[in-house]
Write a protein that holds these residues in place. Structure first.
Motif, short mmCIF file in Angstrom:
data_model
loop_
_atom_site.label_atom_id
_atom_site.label_comp_id
_atom_site.label_asym_id
_atom_site.label_seq_id
_atom_site.Cartn_x
_atom_site.Cartn_y
_atom_site.Cartn_z
N TRP A 156 -20.58 31.40 7.95
CA TRP A 156 -20.42 30.78 8.17
C TRP A 156 -22.04 29.62 8.92
O TRP A 156 -23.12 31.46 9.84
CB TRP A 156 -19.99 30.36 9.90
CG TRP A 156 -18.57 30.43 8.59
CD1 TRP A 156 -17.77 31.51 8.67
CD2 TRP A 156 -17.59 29.47 9.82
NE1 TRP A 156 -15.98 31.17 8.37
CE2 TRP A 156 -15.92 29.89 8.78
CE3 TRP A 156 -17.45 28.24 10.43
CZ2 TRP A 156 -14.96 29.51 9.32
CZ3 TRP A 156 -16.23 27.78 10.44
CH2 TRP A 156 -15.34 28.13 10.57
N THR A 157 -23.17 29.11 7.93
CA THR A 157 -24.36 28.89 8.21
C THR A 157 -23.94 27.45 9.37
O THR A 157 -23.63 26.34 8.62
CB THR A 157 -25.80 29.40 7.22
OG1 THR A 157 -25.08 30.48 6.61
CG2 THR A 157 -26.19 28.84 7.45
N LEU A 158 -24.94 27.64 9.92
CA LEU A 158 -25.43 26.48 11.08
C LEU A 158 -26.87 26.21 11.44
O LEU A 158 -27.28 27.09 11.32
CB LEU A 158 -24.43 26.30 12.37
CG LEU A 158 -24.25 24.95 13.74
CD1 LEU A 158 -23.58 24.21 12.55
CD2 LEU A 158 -23.74 25.17 14.52
N LEU A 159 -26.86 24.79 10.54
CA LEU A 159 -28.53 24.59 9.86
C LEU A 159 -28.67 23.06 11.22
O LEU A 159 -28.11 22.47 11.16
CB LEU A 159 -28.67 24.20 9.11
CG LEU A 159 -28.58 25.51 7.81
CD1 LEU A 159 -28.92 24.58 6.67
CD2 LEU A 159 -29.08 27.12 8.08
N ASP A 160 -29.54 23.34 12.04
CA ASP A 160 -29.92 22.51 12.82
C ASP A 160 -30.94 21.25 11.61
O ASP A 160 -31.31 21.72 10.89
CB ASP A 160 -31.11 22.03 13.55
CG ASP A 160 -31.39 21.06 14.26
OD1 ASP A 160 -32.27 20.13 14.45
OD2 ASP A 160 -31.34 20.74 16.15
N GLU A 161 -30.65 19.73 11.88
CA GLU A 161 -31.32 19.35 10.46
C GLU A 161 -32.70 19.09 10.26
O GLU A 161 -33.29 18.74 9.47
CB GLU A 161 -31.19 17.90 11.16
CG GLU A 161 -31.57 16.83 9.55
CD GLU A 161 -31.35 15.26 10.13
OE1 GLU A 161 -31.61 14.48 8.88
OE2 GLU A 161 -30.42 14.94 10.73
N VAL A 192 -20.99 26.03 5.07
CA VAL A 192 -22.01 25.79 5.91
C VAL A 192 -21.99 23.98 6.85
O VAL A 192 -21.02 22.88 6.02
CB VAL A 192 -23.48 25.68 4.65
CG1 VAL A 192 -23.35 24.13 3.86
CG2 VAL A 192 -24.81 25.02 5.16
N HIS A 193 -22.60 24.07 7.78
CA HIS A 193 -22.24 23.07 8.77
C HIS A 193 -23.82 22.60 9.09
O HIS A 193 -24.62 23.63 9.60
CB HIS A 193 -21.50 23.18 9.66
CG HIS A 193 -20.20 23.30 9.36
ND1 HIS A 193 -19.60 22.30 9.05
CD2 HIS A 193 -19.53 24.90 8.44
CE1 HIS A 193 -18.35 23.24 8.48
NE2 HIS A 193 -17.95 24.20 8.70
N VAL A 194 -24.25 20.77 9.10
CA VAL A 194 -25.68 20.99 9.89
C VAL A 194 -25.16 20.22 10.78
O VAL A 194 -24.61 19.07 10.99
CB VAL A 194 -26.10 20.04 8.49
CG1 VAL A 194 -27.52 19.19 8.98
CG2 VAL A 194 -27.01 20.58 6.92
N SER A 258 -22.00 17.81 5.13
CA SER A 258 -23.21 18.88 5.06
C SER A 258 -23.73 19.35 3.43
O SER A 258 -24.98 19.16 3.24
CB SER A 258 -23.07 19.88 5.49
OG SER A 258 -22.63 20.32 7.21
N LEU A 259 -23.67 19.55 2.49
CA LEU A 259 -23.21 20.45 1.36
C LEU A 259 -24.34 18.81 0.48
O LEU A 259 -25.30 19.28 -0.11
CB LEU A 259 -22.74 20.62 0.31
CG LEU A 259 -22.10 21.64 1.17
CD1 LEU A 259 -20.57 21.95 0.01
CD2 LEU A 259 -22.90 22.47 0.82
N ALA A 260 -23.77 17.49 1.36
CA ALA A 260 -24.15 15.81 0.28
C ALA A 260 -25.59 15.88 1.22
O ALA A 260 -26.41 15.52 -0.13
CB ALA A 260 -23.00 15.10 0.91
N LEU A 261 -25.53 16.26 2.45
CA LEU A 261 -26.25 15.83 3.07
C LEU A 261 -27.74 16.77 2.64
O LEU A 261 -29.07 15.94 1.79
CB LEU A 261 -27.13 16.27 4.54
CG LEU A 261 -27.81 16.01 5.08
CD1 LEU A 261 -28.43 14.35 5.08
CD2 LEU A 261 -27.46 15.89 7.19
N ILE A 262 -27.55 18.21 2.30
CA ILE A 262 -28.85 19.16 2.22
C ILE A 262 -28.93 18.71 0.03
O ILE A 262 -29.87 19.04 -0.29
CB ILE A 262 -27.74 20.34 1.63
CG1 ILE A 262 -27.44 21.44 3.18
CG2 ILE A 262 -28.71 21.38 0.87
CD1 ILE A 262 -26.60 23.25 2.95
N ARG A 263 -27.94 18.31 -0.71
CA ARG A 263 -28.30 17.54 -1.74
C ARG A 263 -28.83 16.85 -2.00
O ARG A 263 -30.28 16.10 -2.78
CB ARG A 263 -26.82 17.50 -2.64
CG ARG A 263 -26.11 18.71 -3.31
CD ARG A 263 -26.90 19.61 -4.47
NE ARG A 263 -26.04 20.28 -4.82
CZ ARG A 263 -26.69 21.47 -5.16
NH1 ARG A 263 -28.05 21.58 -5.76
NH2 ARG A 263 -26.13 22.54 -5.78
#
Length: 279
Positions: A156-161, A192-194, A258-263
């Motif tokens: 599980w990966t939690l990423l700050d923006e 993954v979560h942002v 989160s995936l949508a934001l990363i893309r």
């Protein structure tokens, strides 16, 4: 003098600790109190399942009047090049069945692409030779191989923006890096979560945290700051880190969002890179 770290060397080291502790007439609990270590940690060292850090070894030497034995013969990792404060955490990472990480500023090591990792390792206040950088790069890319097994560890990966927005290596490098994370997430290899900037302050904002679970060992937490890091195995501290992670996760975007934001951010970098090539 350090010795190469392998199961046999740790077992011998642990056996010597047990022998000297018993010769001193101390129980594990008594030694833990005097050496400012948990009884569980001492039990794992004696069983050859864990290695103490340098400060632990020095305290064991002092309490057991061992004349420097535990520091001088402290097992070290077998040639893998990492920051000194990360050595113990690296050993545990390879054994974990589940890893949950929070990254406030940079992409976590096991998710880094070669170009992104090379940029990170080439930067910093302490200059590195090409040879030193390449040795570190090999180790970092080797760490990523744990993702080749689709089923273990669960990650599980939690990423700050901020991780998404900081252009490490430039737009082309960032586009490749974010696409790599998105691909892992879309294939269900990682979750993954942002944490968006709009959240403001959250429970993990102060620094990097990695939580690890194992089949036959209690869970641990690794917390890292500037040029420093510490493995925590004291249950109360580990639990505090787990609770903080859960609270931050509750503030994060869903996996799909989160995936949508990363893309989306990756596409912005791709456009920027294209404009730079064709002004």
């Amino acid at each position: 003098m350090a010795i190469e770290d392998n199961p046999r060397s740790r077992e011998q080291y642990g056996a010597e600790l047990k022998r000297r502790r018993e010769a001193a007439g101390l129980t594990q609990e008594e030694l833990s109190q005097r050496a400012v270590m948990s009884r569980t940690h001492i039990a794992h060292i004696e069983a050859g399942r864990r290695r103490p850090d340098v400060e632990d070894a020095r305290r064991l030497d002092q309490v057991l009047d061992a004349d420097g034995f535990f520091e001088n013969f402290l097992p070290i990792l077998d040639g893998r090049k990492v920051a000194e404060h990360f050595e113990e955490a690296l050993e545990f990472e390879g054994k974990a069945t589940e890893i949950r990480e929070y990254a406030p500023k940079l992409v976590p090591g096991i998710l880094q692409t070669p170009a992104y990792a090379r940029e990170v390792l080439s930067s910093g206040a302490s200059p590195k030779s090409t040879e030193e950088r390449d040795e570190l790069l090999v180790t970092r890319l080797e760490r990523a191989r744990i993702l080749e097994n689709f089923h273990s560890p669960k990650v599980w990966t939690l990423l700050d923006e901020a991780v998404l927005r900081r252009p490490v290596g430039g737009p082309a490098v960032m586009c490749e890096q974010l696409c790599h994370i998105a691909t892992l997430g879309e294939s269900h290899r990682i979750r993954v979560h942002v944490l968006p900037f709009s959240v403001g302050y959250h429970a993990l904002l102060e620094g990097f945290v990695s939580l690890l679970w194992f089949e036959d060992l209690p869970p641990i937490a690794y917390v890292e700051g500037l040029k420093s890091g510490r493995v925590w195995e004291l249950p109360s501290v580990v639990r505090q880190c787990q609770v903080a992670y859960d609270h931050a996760l509750g503030d994060a975007l869903s996996h799909r969002q989160s995936l949508a934001l990363i893309r989306s951010v990756a596409e912005d970098y791709a456009n920027e890179a294209q404009r730079a090539q064709h002004p």
